[in-house]
Design a protein around this motif. Structure first.
Motif, PDB file in Angstrom:
ATOM      1  N   ARG A 302       1.008  -1.210   0.003  1.00  0.00           N
ATOM      2  CA  ARG A 302      -0.015   0.106  -0.018  1.00  0.00           C
ATOM      3  C   ARG A 302       0.921   1.216  -0.108  1.00  0.00           C
ATOM      4  O   ARG A 302       0.525   2.380  -0.728  1.00  0.00           O
ATOM      5  CB  ARG A 302      -0.945  -0.056   1.298  1.00  0.00           C
ATOM      6  N   LYS A 303       1.979   1.174   0.855  1.00  0.00           N
ATOM      7  CA  LYS A 303       2.766   2.484   0.666  1.00  0.00           C
ATOM      8  C   LYS A 303       3.337   2.623  -0.323  1.00  0.00           C
ATOM      9  O   LYS A 303       3.528   3.764  -0.941  1.00  0.00           O
ATOM     10  CB  LYS A 303       3.675   2.216   2.081  1.00  0.00           C
ATOM     11  N   ALA A 304       3.964   1.714  -1.007  1.00  0.00           N
ATOM     12  CA  ALA A 304       4.640   1.769  -2.381  1.00  0.00           C
ATOM     13  C   ALA A 304       3.628   2.500  -3.426  1.00  0.00           C
ATOM     14  O   ALA A 304       3.902   3.314  -4.368  1.00  0.00           O
ATOM     15  CB  ALA A 304       4.981   0.221  -2.942  1.00  0.00           C
ATOM     16  N   LEU A 305       2.442   2.035  -3.332  1.00  0.00           N
ATOM     17  CA  LEU A 305       1.549   2.495  -4.315  1.00  0.00           C
ATOM     18  C   LEU A 305       0.984   3.955  -3.917  1.00  0.00           C
ATOM     19  O   LEU A 305       0.719   4.892  -4.848  1.00  0.00           O
ATOM     20  CB  LEU A 305       0.050   1.541  -4.325  1.00  0.00           C
ATOM     21  N   ALA A 306       0.999   4.229  -2.704  1.00  0.00           N
ATOM     22  CA  ALA A 306       0.996   5.521  -2.131  1.00  0.00           C
ATOM     23  C   ALA A 306       2.000   6.608  -2.507  1.00  0.00           C
ATOM     24  O   ALA A 306       1.478   7.830  -2.887  1.00  0.00           O
ATOM     25  CB  ALA A 306       0.503   5.552  -0.584  1.00  0.00           C
ATOM     26  N   ALA A 361      11.504   0.677  -2.401  1.00  0.00           N
ATOM     27  CA  ALA A 361      11.979  -0.345  -1.660  1.00  0.00           C
ATOM     28  C   ALA A 361      10.808  -0.758  -0.884  1.00  0.00           C
ATOM     29  O   ALA A 361      10.687  -2.100  -0.242  1.00  0.00           O
ATOM     30  CB  ALA A 361      12.867   0.545  -0.582  1.00  0.00           C
ATOM     31  N   GLU A 362       9.838  -0.085  -0.772  1.00  0.00           N
ATOM     32  CA  GLU A 362       8.461  -0.579   0.102  1.00  0.00           C
ATOM     33  C   GLU A 362       7.910  -1.666  -0.800  1.00  0.00           C
ATOM     34  O   GLU A 362       7.448  -2.716  -0.374  1.00  0.00           O
ATOM     35  CB  GLU A 362       7.362   0.439   0.412  1.00  0.00           C
ATOM     36  N   TRP A 363       7.961  -1.516  -1.948  1.00  0.00           N
ATOM     37  CA  TRP A 363       7.274  -2.571  -3.154  1.00  0.00           C
ATOM     38  C   TRP A 363       8.237  -3.909  -2.913  1.00  0.00           C
ATOM     39  O   TRP A 363       7.429  -5.021  -2.728  1.00  0.00           O
ATOM     40  CB  TRP A 363       7.445  -1.855  -4.273  1.00  0.00           C
ATOM     41  N   GLU A 364       9.591  -3.756  -2.894  1.00  0.00           N
ATOM     42  CA  GLU A 364      10.314  -5.072  -2.785  1.00  0.00           C
ATOM     43  C   GLU A 364      10.054  -5.831  -1.279  1.00  0.00           C
ATOM     44  O   GLU A 364      10.039  -6.694  -1.431  1.00  0.00           O
ATOM     45  CB  GLU A 364      11.778  -4.611  -3.133  1.00  0.00           C
ATOM     46  N   LYS A 365      10.142  -4.821  -0.226  1.00  0.00           N
ATOM     47  CA  LYS A 365       9.585  -5.401   0.732  1.00  0.00           C
ATOM     48  C   LYS A 365       8.175  -6.231   0.857  1.00  0.00           C
ATOM     49  O   LYS A 365       8.158  -7.166   1.654  1.00  0.00           O
ATOM     50  CB  LYS A 365       9.718  -4.472   1.950  1.00  0.00           C
ATOM     51  N   GLY A 366       7.471  -5.552   0.388  1.00  0.00           N
ATOM     52  CA  GLY A 366       5.809  -6.253   0.467  1.00  0.00           C
ATOM     53  C   GLY A 366       5.856  -7.423  -0.500  1.00  0.00           C
ATOM     54  O   GLY A 366       5.389  -8.482   0.036  1.00  0.00           O
ATOM     55  N   LEU A 367       6.661  -7.427  -1.778  1.00  0.00           N
ATOM     56  CA  LEU A 367       6.682  -8.630  -2.463  1.00  0.00           C
ATOM     57  C   LEU A 367       7.242  -9.676  -1.736  1.00  0.00           C
ATOM     58  O   LEU A 367       6.834 -10.906  -1.897  1.00  0.00           O
ATOM     59  CB  LEU A 367       7.332  -8.300  -3.550  1.00  0.00           C
ATOM     60  N   LYS A 368       8.437  -9.309  -0.947  1.00  0.00           N
ATOM     61  CA  LYS A 368       9.102 -10.722  -0.374  1.00  0.00           C
ATOM     62  C   LYS A 368       8.152 -11.032   0.918  1.00  0.00           C
ATOM     63  O   LYS A 368       8.088 -12.265   0.921  1.00  0.00           O
ATOM     64  CB  LYS A 368      10.196  -9.941   0.096  1.00  0.00           C
ATOM     65  N   GLU A 369       7.346 -10.377   1.441  1.00  0.00           N
ATOM     66  CA  GLU A 369       6.526 -10.689   2.376  1.00  0.00           C
ATOM     67  C   GLU A 369       5.450 -11.759   1.907  1.00  0.00           C
ATOM     68  O   GLU A 369       4.975 -12.632   2.700  1.00  0.00           O
ATOM     69  CB  GLU A 369       5.868  -9.512   3.328  1.00  0.00           C
ATOM     70  N   ILE A 370       4.877 -11.292   0.842  1.00  0.00           N
ATOM     71  CA  ILE A 370       3.810 -12.083   0.408  1.00  0.00           C
ATOM     72  C   ILE A 370       4.186 -13.377  -0.524  1.00  0.00           C
ATOM     73  O   ILE A 370       3.414 -14.017  -1.069  1.00  0.00           O
ATOM     74  CB  ILE A 370       2.735 -11.263  -0.284  1.00  0.00           C
ATOM     75  N   GLY A 371       5.687 -13.246  -0.657  1.00  0.00           N
ATOM     76  CA  GLY A 371       6.329 -14.504  -1.660  1.00  0.00           C
ATOM     77  C   GLY A 371       5.754 -14.089  -3.016  1.00  0.00           C
ATOM     78  O   GLY A 371       5.720 -15.220  -3.875  1.00  0.00           O
TER      79      GLY A 371
END
Length: 533
Positions: A302-306, A361-371
């Protein structure tokens, strides 16, 4: 004989004059208006779009309304008194009728407000009832609706008990969620209530006619039973949906419409047209998220999109109508700190400002968390030109700035969009929202966000709101700090509510129209004050 001829001639002349006068009155008291989308609902507990708000506030009337100076004044109520603690307000109602001839009573307010609070109603505006005693607990299913702080003392006396003192109560009660509903009539109509002009009765300046629930034309006709009908000059307002800005402009230039909002991409074309005007508004464009889905349930996604799109460029190059960048859910120049006079937005600072590097950075972190290595996300919006342009811009910016992201756009009529978001049939929704009263809490506890009261359970946010409403209700310094903290949590930390831009309105108005009255907190027109020169 001469007397008889003279009398006959006099009668004939008077008849002609009367006929001419009647024709003139009809022409001079009618208005033709263009809007950009259909009505969603005329049920005051169900609406979530500005077009429905405008209709509701022209055909219904609550305890208060706005005068021409945009100050709240008594309307359905003729007097009010309060206790010393400013927590209990007693209203005496005017002698007025519904459009079916039945009396407007105190119970009509009790019924409507209890319906708003009832979790079964699933009102997108249910949080507005929190100002009343037990309102918060009732809408969260912890108390019965009959324990709400509103009761009918008798047919014309309404007692309202607040959860805590608030200085802006009249402004709140001018809002569409607080108009009355006739219990017997509403229950008889069932699910059809407010879905078209045949299944509604009103108590305001106008009646709504010729609305089938899905059509693109309807009319406001002067309600002769309205308590202040003598002040209503326009006898009829004919409304048509015109989604294309070029068409609206041509209709205006050829005299077929008297008023139209002007789409952003037509501002340059019509800025020299007679009757062109602009004004800043506290309207916001926002993004909301379905947090029940894996991707949009992740705060890093969400933060990456924001923060992954250039808001300044959106406002200046795409909207181009006076709109501006907004970094926070509460708009600028909307409300000031009651202690030091500073603008709220300036004092609260920037939240979710555009930052391409941080977004990645937020995008990559989010993708990693949801695999995941990439995502396809749909942005839902209405099918107005402005909504399409904004979503197209977001699509281009976000796909460019967030590797592995594919954005699909789905633009549908406003009524369908409201239904889809209510039913959780979306990933991300884009919409616009206007406040109902001048206080930051209106944005922070609402702001157009869907399912906020049921899905967002951050403890710090809830504590801040509770303190702002209760513990610090009479301490403006601490209350202000709590509101700023709440916004930082829900917007800055969790990106549950995401600002896109702060709006402005550009419009074309027939120069012969006087008394244009626009709601101070949005783009809603009150037709009752308008006249033709």
């Amino acid at each position: 004989m001469r007397r008889k001829v003279a009398l006959i001639l006099s009668i004939m002349v008077l008849g002609v004059l009367a006929a001419c006068g009647k024709t003139t009155t009809k022409v001079d008291s009618s208005l033709n208006v263009a809007v950009t989308d259909q009505l969603g609902t005329l049920d005051s507990t169900k609406y979530s779009d500005t077009f429905s708000v405008e209709a509701i506030q022209n055909v219904y009337e609550g305890l208060y309304t706005y005068n021409q100076k945009n100050k709240p004044v008594l309307a359905a109520a003729k007097s009010v008194s309060t206790n010393d603690a400013k927590t209990v307000y007693t209203y005496k109602l005017r002698d007025e009728k519904w459009s079916n001839g039945t009396a407007v009573t105190a119970n009509d307010f009790v019924y409507a407000w209890q319906k708003l609070a009832n979790p079964k109603t699933a009102s997108p505006n249910s949080q507005r009832i929190d100002i009343l005693k037990n309102g918060y607990d009732i809408r969260n299913g912890k108390m019965a609706v009959n324990e709400l702080g509103v009761k009918a003392i008798d047919k014309t006396t309404l007692e309202v008990t607040l959860a805590q003192p608030i200085s802006y109560l009249p402004e709140v009660l001018t809002g569409a969620p607080f108009v009355p509903q006739n219990e017997a009539y509403v229950k008889k109509q069932g699910d059809k209530y407010g879905t078209d002009s045949k299944h509604m009765i009103v108590n305001g300046p106008y009646k709504l006619t010729d609305w089938t629930g899905t059509n693109n034309k309807w009319s406001y006709v002067k309600n002769t039973d309205y308590w202040n009908a003598k002040s209503v000059k326009l006898t009829q307002v004919d409304v048509q949906v015109v989604k294309d800005g070029a068409t609206a402009g041509k209709l205006y230039q050829t005299g077929k419409i008297d008023f139209s909002m002007l789409a952003n991409d037509y501002v340059k074309q019509y800025k020299n047209e007679k009757g062109f005007a602009t004004r800043k508004t506290p309207l916001i464009g926002y993004l909301g998220f379905n947090t029940k889905r894996e991707a949009t349930g992740n705060k890093h996604i969400r933060k990456a999109l924001a923060i992954g799109f250039n808001k300044s460029s959106l406002a200046s190059k795409i909207l181009n109508d006076g709109s501006s960048e907004l970094n926070g859910i509460v708009p600028a120049n909307f409300v000031s700190n009651p202690v030091n006079g500073k603008d709220y937005r300036q004092e609260a600072g920037d939240l979710l400002a555009f930052n391409k590097k941080e977004a990645k950075a937020e995008w990559e972190k989010g993708l990693k968390e949801i695999g995941k290595k990439g995502l396809t996300i749909e942005i839902l919006g209405s099918d107005t030109p402005e909504a399409k342009q904004v979503i197209e811009y977001l699509q281009a910016q976000l796909e460019s700035n967030l590797p592995g992201l594919t954005i699909n756009a789905r633009n549908i009529p406003i009524k369908s969009r409201l239904a889809a978001t209510t039913a959780y049939q979306f990933d991300v929704v884009y919409g616009t929202w206007t406040p109902d009263y001048a206080d930051p809490i209106n944005f922070i506890s609402d702001g157009g966000a869907y399912h906020l009261s049921t899905d967002y359970k951050n403890a710090q946010y809830l504590k801040d709101l509770d303190q702002a409403k209760n513990d610090f209700a009479t301490n403006p310094t601490k209350r202000w700090a709590s509101l700023i903290d709440a916004e930082k949590q829900i917007v800055g930390e969790d990106a549950y509510m995401v600002p896109v831009f702060q709006g402005a309105m550009a419009y074309l108005l027939n120069p012969d129209i006087a008394g244009i009255h626009i709601n101070p907190y949005g783009t809603t027109l009150f037709y009752r004050d308008m006249t033709i020169k």
